[in-house]
Design a protein around this motif. Structure first.
Motif, PDB file in Angstrom:
ATOM      1  N   GLU A  34      -3.114  -0.138  -0.423  1.00  0.00           N
ATOM      2  CA  GLU A  34      -3.706  -1.450  -0.609  1.00  0.00           C
ATOM      3  C   GLU A  34      -2.690  -2.322  -1.347  1.00  0.00           C
ATOM      4  O   GLU A  34      -2.072  -1.873  -2.323  1.00  0.00           O
ATOM      5  N   PRO A  35      -2.474  -3.556  -0.910  1.00  0.00           N
ATOM      6  CA  PRO A  35      -1.464  -4.401  -1.549  1.00  0.00           C
ATOM      7  C   PRO A  35      -1.670  -4.513  -3.060  1.00  0.00           C
ATOM      8  O   PRO A  35      -2.790  -4.715  -3.541  1.00  0.00           O
ATOM      9  N   GLY A  36      -0.580  -4.339  -3.802  1.00  0.00           N
ATOM     10  CA  GLY A  36      -0.614  -4.487  -5.244  1.00  0.00           C
ATOM     11  C   GLY A  36      -1.257  -3.343  -5.993  1.00  0.00           C
ATOM     12  O   GLY A  36      -1.550  -3.467  -7.191  1.00  0.00           O
ATOM     13  N   THR A  37      -1.500  -2.205  -5.325  1.00  0.00           N
ATOM     14  CA  THR A  37      -2.149  -1.063  -5.966  1.00  0.00           C
ATOM     15  C   THR A  37      -1.402   0.228  -5.637  1.00  0.00           C
ATOM     16  O   THR A  37      -0.461   0.237  -4.842  1.00  0.00           O
ATOM     17  N   ARG A  38      -1.898   1.316  -6.243  1.00  0.00           N
ATOM     18  CA  ARG A  38      -1.440   2.661  -5.902  1.00  0.00           C
ATOM     19  C   ARG A  38      -2.523   3.418  -5.138  1.00  0.00           C
ATOM     20  O   ARG A  38      -2.523   4.648  -5.103  1.00  0.00           O
ATOM     21  N   TRP A  39      -3.438   2.697  -4.514  1.00  0.00           N
ATOM     22  CA  TRP A  39      -4.533   3.294  -3.766  1.00  0.00           C
ATOM     23  C   TRP A  39      -4.223   3.293  -2.277  1.00  0.00           C
ATOM     24  O   TRP A  39      -3.789   2.293  -1.715  1.00  0.00           O
TER      25      TRP A  39
END
Length: 361
Positions: free
Chosen positions: A250-255
């Motif tokens: 997911e953009p901007g995450t580590r998910w």
């Protein structure tokens, strides 16, 4: 220090069972997950003992409609490794390596009874050994097993039955990994934390597929394996394989937002699996990196609490919320047989620190 566990003929050293080597971080742990692909219901339980910390803890977590409900329990172990109960949470070994039952007595509106039965003999994963310089950070063995599930979970008076159509997973691991309060002595020379973990069991018609990866910052695996377990397969009937996963964040995450996994097996099976997430749970609901209920922390003689986590309000900057399990629809294309199957899988992930394959620094 003799205990009831010493009556079982299971000793591996000259010491009583209460003594598990010399490392304060020795642990012995069980995980159970039960999932309903139709409703998106996710249920997971965990149970851990930390003999040298003299602590045991257990957790139940349930995801319903974007809300995660959790029960946490911790007790002083008193070197009793024969009693598989912490407060309201108990495990019964109905048939070793095949059938186990988890029960959670009603606690602030949450209760459960789940019986999981293996669809194949458990797999023994490669021994997990990881050192930071000369210090052993992890050294443990783990088994995993695909299962059927029969039972129910109740949240605030509403009972949800798990049976036909649902599937389950379990694992058991024991050995050394960080538990309890962190070690105050830093590693030398200083080193920033780094850990990359992917675990992706998939239930397809007639078989369960396992793949996992631990890798360093450059993406080089230090522990990985793929295994295909046909239903009713014995220990010698597991099909070993090699797997490569390409996750998308997911953009901007580590998910992880989706992934593709290729499996090349010793028997010629050539699969491409595509994961499409439909729901998720946060592993902090089972104590993983939880700010106050992390594994092995001391809470006194007995403490039990209920917690609610709003999954619709994520916090990408909070480390304790990075570790997730995704419930995924899985499309499996057999490129050799030119066939397509539909299944359900779990995509568990945790990436801390730099990880080049995902562009994380």
């Amino acid at each position: 220090m003799l205990t009831a566990a010493d009556e079982w003929h299971v000793h591996q050293t000259p010491e009583p069972i209460a003594v598990a080597g010399t490392d304060r971080n020795f642990y012995d742990r069980s995980y159970f997950g039960a999932f309903d692909p139709q409703s998106g219901l996710m249920v997971a339980a965990a149970f851990g003992m930390y003999p040298h910390l003299n602590v045991a803890d257990a957790h139940l977590t349930v995801v319903l409609g974007g809300v995660q409900h959790a029960v946490h329990a911790s007790k002083t172990l008193h070197s009793d490794r024969a009693t598989l109960r912490v407060g309201p949470v108990a495990i019964e070994v109905v048939e070793p390596l095949r059938c186990l039952r988890v029960t959670v007595d009603e606690t602030d509106g949450v209760a459960a009874e789940l019986t999981v039965t293996g669809t194949h003999f458990p797999i023994e994963e490669p021994r997990f050994v990881y050192r930071i310089g000369p210090r052993t950070f992890m050294d443990y063995t783990r088994l995993s097993q695909g299962c059927t599930v029969d039972g129910w979970v109740s949240v605030d008076g509403e009972r949800h039955v798990l049976g036909a159509g649902a599937f389950a997973l379990r694992d058991r691991s024991w050995g050394i990994r960080p538990t309890g309060a962190p070690d105050p002595q830093p590693h030398l020379p200083p080193r920033a934390p780094q850990f990359a973990w992917l675990w992706t069991p998939v239930r397809l018609p007639g078989r369960t597929i396992f793949w996992h990866l631990n890798a360093d910052a450059a993406g080089r695996p230090w522990n990985t394996r793929a295994t295909i377990c046909p239903d009713r397969a014995g220990e010698e009937e597991h099909v070993h394989a090699h797997g490569v996963m390409t996750p998308v964040l997911e953009p901007g995450t580590r998910w992880v937002a989706g992934a593709t996994l290729t499996i090349a097996a010793d028997d010629g099976t050539d699969l491409e699996l595509t994961y499409e997430p439909r729901a998720h749970l946060e592993m902090q609901g089972l104590g993983y990196r939880h700010p106050s209920w992390s594994h092995g922390l001391a809470h006194g003689e007995l403490e039990v609490a209920r917690e609610t986590i709003d999954l619709t309000a994520p916090d990408p900057g909070a480390l304790h919320r990075w570790h997730r399990q995704l419930l995924c629809d899985v499309t499996a294309v057999d490129r050799a047989a030119e066939t397509t199957e539909r299944g359900t899988g779990i995509l568990e992930h945790l990436v801390i620190g730099p990880y080049a394959p995902l562009g994380l620094g």
